[in-house]
Write a protein that holds these residues in place. Sequence first.
Motif, mmCIF file in Angstrom:
data_model
loop_
_atom_site.group_PDB
_atom_site.id
_atom_site.type_symbol
_atom_site.label_atom_id
_atom_site.label_comp_id
_atom_site.label_asym_id
_atom_site.label_seq_id
_atom_site.Cartn_x
_atom_site.Cartn_y
_atom_site.Cartn_z
ATOM 1 N N SER A 95 -5.135 0.891 -1.561
ATOM 2 C CA SER A 95 -3.537 1.329 -1.223
ATOM 3 C C SER A 95 -3.873 3.098 0.347
ATOM 4 N N GLU A 96 -4.767 4.035 -0.102
ATOM 5 C CA GLU A 96 -4.482 5.055 0.911
ATOM 6 C C GLU A 96 -5.299 5.418 1.561
ATOM 7 N N ASP A 97 -6.422 4.175 1.841
ATOM 8 C CA ASP A 97 -6.757 3.186 2.631
ATOM 9 C C ASP A 97 -6.354 3.179 3.871
ATOM 10 N N ILE A 98 -5.118 1.966 3.578
ATOM 11 C CA ILE A 98 -4.448 1.444 4.333
ATOM 12 C C ILE A 98 -3.293 2.344 4.646
ATOM 13 N N VAL A 99 -2.593 3.087 4.209
ATOM 14 C CA VAL A 99 -1.821 3.795 4.367
ATOM 15 C C VAL A 99 -2.605 5.232 4.938
ATOM 16 N N PHE A 100 -3.905 5.277 5.109
ATOM 17 C CA PHE A 100 -4.236 6.340 6.481
ATOM 18 C C PHE A 100 -4.529 6.156 7.416
ATOM 19 N N LEU A 101 -5.298 4.367 7.286
ATOM 20 C CA LEU A 101 -5.368 4.046 8.908
ATOM 21 C C LEU A 101 -3.607 3.430 9.546
ATOM 22 N N ALA B 225 0.935 -0.999 0.325
ATOM 23 C CA ALA B 225 -0.107 -0.322 0.060
ATOM 24 C C ALA B 225 1.037 1.162 -0.399
ATOM 25 N N SER B 226 1.925 1.876 0.864
ATOM 26 C CA SER B 226 2.949 2.414 0.890
ATOM 27 C C SER B 226 3.446 2.965 -0.276
ATOM 28 N N THR B 227 3.575 1.511 -1.388
ATOM 29 C CA THR B 227 4.298 1.908 -2.567
ATOM 30 C C THR B 227 3.203 1.967 -4.203
#
Length: 192
Positions: free
Chosen positions: A174-180, A75-77
């Motif tokens: 990805s963006e939801d996971i990074v935000f979490l 997700a970060s990448t």
Amino acid sequence: MDSDSGKPKKKTKNKQNGGVNVRWIVTISVVSFLMSVTMSYLSQRALENVGNIVAFVILLAFIGFGIIFDIIGVASTASSEKRFHSMAARKVPGAKQAIWIVRNAEKVGSFCNDVVGDISGIISGATSAVIITHLTNNAADLRSVLLSLAITGCVASLTIGGKAVGKTLGISRSEDIVFLVGRLLAFFSWKK
């Protein structure tokens, strides 16, 4: 030489050896060693005096741990920091941390996928070996071979299948996971 000013170009501080960040490699290698030794020791101590069911729960926890960190690394990448800038402007908790994660995706991905993911894989393999030893202690040769193959196959399929699902999830959300993860980092930094 810089073509615009005629001055020599400065080398970046962290990437002096042809784009290789030596300090990061040394740091991640030392962290990997320390984490591996610590996790290995803790798993061995935990497995010494537990029954088979608890040992299987510990094994599943290591597999799950590796899958979760693999999802975070992917997700970060795959994420973009654009969404998080407006959130950071509104002072939403976790937005600044999410921007940091995306900007450092190479390091976050390396830590999550390579360090934690690989260590979890190694520890889950060692844990399954301990479980196999416990289960096959007094078993006949054929039974112990079959049990060993079955447990090893299950661990491999759970790990590989879980990471395959995790990669799809890591890319699509990805963006939801990074935000979490950013929110979790913000929460723990606030607690300190």
